[in-house]
Design a protein around this motif. Sequence first.
Motif, PDB file in Angstrom:
ATOM      1  N   THR A  96       0.832  -1.202   0.000  1.00  0.00           N
ATOM      2  CA  THR A  96       0.000   0.000   0.000  1.00  0.00           C
ATOM      3  C   THR A  96       0.869   1.255   0.000  1.00  0.00           C
ATOM      4  O   THR A  96       0.595   2.220  -0.725  1.00  0.00           O
ATOM      5  N   ALA A  97       1.931   1.245   0.804  1.00  0.00           N
ATOM      6  CA  ALA A  97       2.808   2.411   0.881  1.00  0.00           C
ATOM      7  C   ALA A  97       3.477   2.693  -0.457  1.00  0.00           C
ATOM      8  O   ALA A  97       3.552   3.852  -0.907  1.00  0.00           O
ATOM      9  N   HIS A  98       3.964   1.658  -1.117  1.00  0.00           N
ATOM     10  CA  HIS A  98       4.683   1.880  -2.376  1.00  0.00           C
ATOM     11  C   HIS A  98       3.733   2.186  -3.528  1.00  0.00           C
ATOM     12  O   HIS A  98       4.102   2.917  -4.452  1.00  0.00           O
ATOM     13  N   ALA A  99       2.524   1.649  -3.491  1.00  0.00           N
ATOM     14  CA  ALA A  99       1.529   2.037  -4.500  1.00  0.00           C
ATOM     15  C   ALA A  99       1.180   3.513  -4.354  1.00  0.00           C
ATOM     16  O   ALA A  99       1.076   4.256  -5.345  1.00  0.00           O
ATOM     17  N   SER A 100       1.008   3.973  -3.118  1.00  0.00           N
ATOM     18  CA  SER A 100       0.720   5.384  -2.876  1.00  0.00           C
ATOM     19  C   SER A 100       1.901   6.262  -3.281  1.00  0.00           C
ATOM     20  O   SER A 100       1.714   7.353  -3.846  1.00  0.00           O
ATOM     21  N   ARG A 101       3.135   5.793  -3.011  1.00  0.00           N
ATOM     22  CA  ARG A 101       4.328   6.551  -3.421  1.00  0.00           C
ATOM     23  C   ARG A 101       4.375   6.727  -4.933  1.00  0.00           C
ATOM     24  O   ARG A 101       4.628   7.834  -5.432  1.00  0.00           O
ATOM     25  N   LEU A 102       4.111   5.663  -5.661  1.00  0.00           N
ATOM     26  CA  LEU A 102       4.158   5.735  -7.116  1.00  0.00           C
ATOM     27  C   LEU A 102       3.049   6.643  -7.654  1.00  0.00           C
ATOM     28  O   LEU A 102       3.282   7.458  -8.561  1.00  0.00           O
ATOM     29  N   GLY A 103       1.839   6.509  -7.106  1.00  0.00           N
ATOM     30  CA  GLY A 103       0.756   7.370  -7.539  1.00  0.00           C
ATOM     31  C   GLY A 103       1.056   8.839  -7.281  1.00  0.00           C
ATOM     32  O   GLY A 103       0.773   9.705  -8.118  1.00  0.00           O
ATOM     33  N   GLY A 104       1.661   9.139  -6.121  1.00  0.00           N
ATOM     34  CA  GLY A 104       2.018  10.520  -5.801  1.00  0.00           C
ATOM     35  C   GLY A 104       3.092  11.073  -6.713  1.00  0.00           C
ATOM     36  O   GLY A 104       3.040  12.243  -7.125  1.00  0.00           O
ATOM     37  N   ARG A 105       4.098  10.253  -7.048  1.00  0.00           N
ATOM     38  CA  ARG A 105       5.161  10.726  -7.940  1.00  0.00           C
ATOM     39  C   ARG A 105       4.626  11.012  -9.336  1.00  0.00           C
ATOM     40  O   ARG A 105       4.966  12.024  -9.952  1.00  0.00           O
ATOM     41  N   LEU A 106       3.764  10.143  -9.842  1.00  0.00           N
ATOM     42  CA  LEU A 106       3.188  10.362 -11.156  1.00  0.00           C
ATOM     43  C   LEU A 106       2.256  11.570 -11.159  1.00  0.00           C
ATOM     44  O   LEU A 106       2.180  12.305 -12.149  1.00  0.00           O
ATOM     45  N   ALA A 107       1.560  11.774 -10.043  1.00  0.00           N
ATOM     46  CA  ALA A 107       0.657  12.926  -9.955  1.00  0.00           C
ATOM     47  C   ALA A 107       1.433  14.233 -10.026  1.00  0.00           C
ATOM     48  O   ALA A 107       0.972  15.215 -10.622  1.00  0.00           O
ATOM     49  N   ASP A 108       2.624  14.269  -9.419  1.00  0.00           N
ATOM     50  CA  ASP A 108       3.444  15.480  -9.495  1.00  0.00           C
ATOM     51  C   ASP A 108       3.879  15.778 -10.927  1.00  0.00           C
ATOM     52  O   ASP A 108       3.968  16.946 -11.331  1.00  0.00           O
ATOM     53  N   TRP A 303      -7.067 -10.191  -7.476  1.00  0.00           N
ATOM     54  CA  TRP A 303      -7.844  -8.971  -7.715  1.00  0.00           C
ATOM     55  C   TRP A 303      -8.445  -8.426  -6.426  1.00  0.00           C
ATOM     56  O   TRP A 303      -8.556  -7.201  -6.263  1.00  0.00           O
ATOM     57  N   SER A 304      -8.832  -9.312  -5.518  1.00  0.00           N
ATOM     58  CA  SER A 304      -9.347  -8.847  -4.217  1.00  0.00           C
ATOM     59  C   SER A 304      -8.260  -8.114  -3.441  1.00  0.00           C
ATOM     60  O   SER A 304      -8.514  -7.077  -2.815  1.00  0.00           O
ATOM     61  N   LEU A 305      -7.037  -8.645  -3.495  1.00  0.00           N
ATOM     62  CA  LEU A 305      -5.907  -7.966  -2.850  1.00  0.00           C
ATOM     63  C   LEU A 305      -5.653  -6.602  -3.479  1.00  0.00           C
ATOM     64  O   LEU A 305      -5.404  -5.615  -2.771  1.00  0.00           O
ATOM     65  N   THR A 306      -5.728  -6.536  -4.792  1.00  0.00           N
ATOM     66  CA  THR A 306      -5.510  -5.265  -5.489  1.00  0.00           C
ATOM     67  C   THR A 306      -6.531  -4.226  -5.049  1.00  0.00           C
ATOM     68  O   THR A 306      -6.188  -3.059  -4.783  1.00  0.00           O
ATOM     69  N   ALA A 307      -7.797  -4.639  -4.952  1.00  0.00           N
ATOM     70  CA  ALA A 307      -8.846  -3.714  -4.515  1.00  0.00           C
ATOM     71  C   ALA A 307      -8.625  -3.288  -3.069  1.00  0.00           C
ATOM     72  O   ALA A 307      -8.825  -2.108  -2.710  1.00  0.00           O
ATOM     73  N   LEU A 308      -8.187  -4.227  -2.219  1.00  0.00           N
ATOM     74  CA  LEU A 308      -7.929  -3.896  -0.817  1.00  0.00           C
ATOM     75  C   LEU A 308      -6.798  -2.880  -0.685  1.00  0.00           C
ATOM     76  O   LEU A 308      -6.878  -1.935   0.120  1.00  0.00           O
ATOM     77  N   VAL A 309      -5.765  -3.045  -1.464  1.00  0.00           N
ATOM     78  CA  VAL A 309      -4.641  -2.101  -1.435  1.00  0.00           C
ATOM     79  C   VAL A 309      -5.089  -0.717  -1.894  1.00  0.00           C
ATOM     80  O   VAL A 309      -4.702   0.304  -1.306  1.00  0.00           O
ATOM     81  N   PHE A 310      -5.921  -0.664  -2.920  1.00  0.00           N
ATOM     82  CA  PHE A 310      -6.409   0.631  -3.397  1.00  0.00           C
ATOM     83  C   PHE A 310      -7.208   1.347  -2.315  1.00  0.00           C
ATOM     84  O   PHE A 310      -7.028   2.555  -2.087  1.00  0.00           O
ATOM     85  N   LEU A 311      -8.062   0.633  -1.620  1.00  0.00           N
ATOM     86  CA  LEU A 311      -8.841   1.244  -0.539  1.00  0.00           C
ATOM     87  C   LEU A 311      -7.919   1.727   0.582  1.00  0.00           C
ATOM     88  O   LEU A 311      -8.117   2.800   1.152  1.00  0.00           O
ATOM     89  N   GLY A 312      -6.882   0.934   0.872  1.00  0.00           N
ATOM     90  CA  GLY A 312      -5.949   1.331   1.920  1.00  0.00           C
ATOM     91  C   GLY A 312      -5.106   2.530   1.553  1.00  0.00           C
ATOM     92  O   GLY A 312      -4.620   3.253   2.429  1.00  0.00           O
ATOM     93  N   ALA A 313      -4.920   2.771   0.244  1.00  0.00           N
ATOM     94  CA  ALA A 313      -4.078   3.886  -0.210  1.00  0.00           C
ATOM     95  C   ALA A 313      -4.823   5.210  -0.270  1.00  0.00           C
ATOM     96  O   ALA A 313      -4.214   6.236  -0.588  1.00  0.00           O
ATOM     97  N   LEU A 314      -6.121   5.225   0.027  1.00  0.00           N
ATOM     98  CA  LEU A 314      -6.898   6.460  -0.101  1.00  0.00           C
ATOM     99  C   LEU A 314      -6.402   7.598   0.794  1.00  0.00           C
ATOM    100  O   LEU A 314      -6.373   8.746   0.346  1.00  0.00           O
ATOM    101  N   ALA A 317      -2.242  11.528   2.574  1.00  0.00           N
ATOM    102  CA  ALA A 317      -1.403  12.299   3.501  1.00  0.00           C
ATOM    103  C   ALA A 317      -0.710  11.372   4.497  1.00  0.00           C
ATOM    104  O   ALA A 317       0.468  11.578   4.845  1.00  0.00           O
ATOM    105  N   PHE A 318      -1.415  10.340   4.944  1.00  0.00           N
ATOM    106  CA  PHE A 318      -0.812   9.384   5.873  1.00  0.00           C
ATOM    107  C   PHE A 318       0.363   8.659   5.224  1.00  0.00           C
ATOM    108  O   PHE A 318       1.436   8.524   5.824  1.00  0.00           O
TER     109      PHE A 318
END
Length: 361
Positions: A96-108, A303-314, A317-318
């Motif tokens: 979850t942390a690294h998915a959020s990191r990648l999403g944040g870097r691409l968003a910048d 796919w269930s794990l993928t969806a769970l990670v996405f929900l956890g990455a919402l 800021a955390f």
Amino acid sequence: MHDHKISYRQLRTILLLALLPLATELLPNRLQGAGSAAWLCPLLAGTVAMLLALLLLKRKFLGNGDLGQQMAQRWGKLPARILAALFFLWGLFLLTAHASRLGGRLADSLRASPILLTGAVLLLAGWMTARGLPAFARACEVFALAVGFGFAMILLFGIFRLRWGYVLLFTIGELGQVPSGALTTLGTLALGTYALFIIGDVREEEGSGWRGRLALGALFLLVAAAVLLVLGRFGPALTGEIDRPFFQMVSGLGFQGAFQRLEELASALWVLGDEALLGLLLLSLRRLLAQASGCKEGQAMGWSLTALVFLGALPTAFWNSVMHSPILPWGNLAFGAGILLILAFSRKNEKTSKKPLTNEG
């Protein structure tokens, strides 16, 4: 009949592809305490990793099932399920942390929603792993060619623009921080030990041990070279102030009128490595979840794990605060050490269990 296993060479490719971009992005900031001597930290960490590999992997470890299967065979199902659940929870936190990191870097870079881009990269990782490890490994082999060529070009352009005083004039105090920086380096890369949970899907090969140690040494040498480039361009003081200094260093390597957007190109190539990292963790967690729950592993679980990670990455800021804290490297170090200890004790028990029985009387 289809072969559902990959070669040991393919596993090395996946690990190099997943860990090198991760280290080049995160370590220049994390090693700022070592100042001009920061590039020595990966070298010391690599020496320690090579010694550990020599001690733990000097005997055959392929062909005996993945680490979860070895735990169940040696210690029974209940202890193995408890350990699998613990490693699954930490791995889920990492993913979850690294998915959020990648999403944040691409968003910048793209000026888009980080949540939307996090969902996109997770969707791609889920699709890459849906058909299993062999298809994922073939994709990573193609990705590795692109990332390897890009990194070679960065080294070629960057090595002639270094200010050697920034990397050679280190103090005794900075040298004293090198052991701590080496632990941070090991902690950053220790998530690669999660590959042991899918090692049962790797074919045994002649000479796999020394090739694995050679690849491990090459990884740390390349990481040291990346840190050296960043320090040689910016110096230790400025490196600690810049967000993602590796990409900022790359942006200054272009020539007037050509190659002026190397930062965007490097960031795009590094996404391939990040996807390999997300895919590797997804496959490992899928295996751990199947063992901990007793359910059958399959695409639906992935796919269930993928969806769970996405929900956890919402809560972005955390996760931003997590990525700038020492939680991940030190937690990785603790769990990675635990995985290696389990490997060592499982192998010890395996050796004991194979002792020939003596007939008495």
